[in-house]
Design an enzyme around this catalytic site. Structure first.
Site, short mmCIF file in Angstrom:
data_model
loop_
_atom_site.label_atom_id
_atom_site.label_comp_id
_atom_site.label_asym_id
_atom_site.label_seq_id
_atom_site.Cartn_x
_atom_site.Cartn_y
_atom_site.Cartn_z
N HIS A 1 0.82 -1.22 0.00
CA HIS A 1 0.00 0.00 0.00
C HIS A 1 0.85 1.27 0.00
O HIS A 1 0.30 2.37 -0.10
CB HIS A 1 -0.93 0.01 1.21
CG HIS A 1 -2.29 0.54 0.90
ND1 HIS A 1 -2.55 1.40 -0.15
CD2 HIS A 1 -3.50 0.33 1.51
CE1 HIS A 1 -3.82 1.70 -0.17
NE2 HIS A 1 -4.43 1.07 0.82
N ASP B 1 -2.43 1.58 -4.82
CA ASP B 1 -3.71 1.83 -4.16
C ASP B 1 -4.74 0.83 -4.66
O ASP B 1 -4.49 0.04 -5.59
CB ASP B 1 -4.19 3.26 -4.40
CG ASP B 1 -4.27 3.62 -5.87
OD1 ASP B 1 -4.57 2.72 -6.69
OD2 ASP B 1 -4.01 4.79 -6.21
#
Length: 450
Positions: free
Chosen positions: A420, A424
């Site tokens: 992350h 995304d």
């Protein structure tokens, strides 16, 4: 001397000595197997000679550039033997004694199973060493088999795992044929046998519980080799990378049909065609549209490093632990070329003999947990990569078609894990949707092949 194996490795675990102290060895003969952080490596003799002593026992860790074993080259060994011989021993006697000593050392080394087969302890004077991998030798030891009794079907008479399994199957068949038939027993005798059998069954149940219980023991096993490295890396990846997961399911009914049609063609070329080559090729095509899935983060986390080739790794559950060899340049390979590489790497990983080059440079990883029966998984990213996908097992499930009718379809569940820090949810969703489209419509995937 333990050579520098590369990859910054400073020590290795001594797994198996293939010779005994006092044995004579030929050039390039395998002396010992050592386990590095990534794979099993064979150390071979640089020249003919006689083994004098081992500096490390099996299970100990040997450091790079330290003596591994001591040996005397052929010429020096012969001179040493002549000088130490007693004066009243003639040359023919020395020639006769040397094979006896060699047989004794070999009996203590590679041929320990001969002690069980007996023959009054006698051996042939020059018993050749039959080639076999450590995994095969371990299988022989587990079943207390003599490698000499099994005909090797591999190159240069190498005994393969299939040869051992076939031998065991034949042995079981012979035992079944030799079992007497008690079907002629009738009347009171049959009733007696039945009662006795029931009593034996009860006793057997109690005995089996006792045996199973006795198999449990308290012990400490060192965490070494591939397993130790996997433990460290999993901790690093799970604590340093903020994972997020994305799940979906794939309808691979048409893909399975395509594979079935091409399977015969692949077998004619000696290639086993599974779903993995199609999955890898579709992934490489999707990477072209979303290249960040094929990137990595720099060590100081200041740059995103895009990779110029899509090297897709596959997690293999080997006897040595989890290994992730990768197929290089998947975007440039055909389906059959990928299938050939998948077969080669899988066999190498399961035998624990993956080349260092096949283990480094990966950019994406596939974990085929479904091969063991799992449906869902939450995989851990293989650093320094930024994504990994777990494939669940394929199930035949009811689904609605375009007209609202219920039909049977082949469904595979998949779960992505992404880093992350640079990926995304929208990015991995778009990537997964494109990959999914190629797999659900394999005819359209052909249009994207360069």
């Amino acid at each position: 001397m333990l050579p520098d194996i590369g990859e910054g490795i400073v020590e290795c675990e001594v797994v198996t000595w293939h010779v005994a102290e006092g044995d004579t060895v030929e050039e390039d003969q395998t002396i010992v197997d050592v386990m590095t952080d990534k794979a099993l490596v064979e150390i071979t003799a640089s020249e003919p000679g006689r083994i004098v002593r081992f500096h490390y026992a099996q299970g100990e860790n040997a450091r790079v550039h330290t003596p591994l074993y001591a040996y005397v080259p052929d010429e020096e060994a012969e001179a040493e033997s002549a000088e130490s011989a007693e004066g009243d021993v003639t040359a023919p006697e020395r020639k006769q004694a040397q094979p006896e000593r060699l047989a004794k050392h070999r009996q203590e080394g590679d041929y320990k199973s001969d002690k069980k087969s007996g023959q009054d302890g006698r051996h042939e004077e020059s018993r050749p060493r039959i080639p076999a991998t450590p995994a095969v030798r371990r299988l022989l030891r587990e079943h207390q088999l003599d490698i000499q009794a099994i005909a090797g079907s591999g190159r240069n008479g190498r005994v393969l795992k299939e040869d051992v399994l076939a031998y065991l199957k034949q042995s079981e068949a012979r035992e079944i044929d030799a079992t007497p038939d008690d079907s002629h027993k009738v009347g009171a005798a049959a009733e007696t046998d039945k009662a006795a059998a029931e009593a034996c069954a009860v006793a057997s149940d109690v005995s089996s519980h006792e045996v199973r219980s006795s198999r449990l023991e308290s012990k400490a096993v060192p965490l070494k080799g591939v397993a130790a490295v996997m433990a460290r890396r999993m901790v690093q990846a799970s604590t340093q990378i903020p994972h997020f997961h994305y799940g979906d399911e794939l309808d691979i009914t048409d893909l399975l049909a395509l594979r079935a049609r091409l399977k015969v063609r692949a077998e004619q070329q000696g290639i086993r065609l599974t779903l993995m080559p199609f999955i890898m090729k579709a992934m490489a095509l999707a990477v072209i549209e979303e290249p960040i899935l094929n990137a990595r983060l720099s060590e100081d986390e200041s740059e995103i490093l895009y990779q110029g080739a899509c090297n897709i790794g596959m997690a293999v559950d080997s006897a040595s632990g989890l290994m992730v060899p990768n197929v290089k340049g998947v975007e440039r390979l055909s389906i059959l070329e990928i299938a050939r590489e998948v077969g080669r790497l899988t066999e190498a990983a399961r035998s624990g003999r993956v080349a260092q080059a096949d283990l480094k440079g990966g950019t994406l990883t596939i974990s085929n947990i479904g091969a063991l029966g799992g449906t869902y998984a939450a995989p851990i990213i293989n650093q320094p990569e930024v994504a990994i996908v777990a494939l669940g097992r394929t199930q035949r499930l009811p689904r609605f078609d375009g007209e609202g009718n219920v039909c049977a379809r082949d469904i595979m569940t998949i779960t992505w894990a992404g880093d992350h820090r640079i990926i995304d949810g929208g990015t991995i969703a778009r990537f997964s949707n494109l990959w999914k489209h190629y797999l659900e419509h394999p005819d359209e995937m052909l249009l994207s092949l360069s």
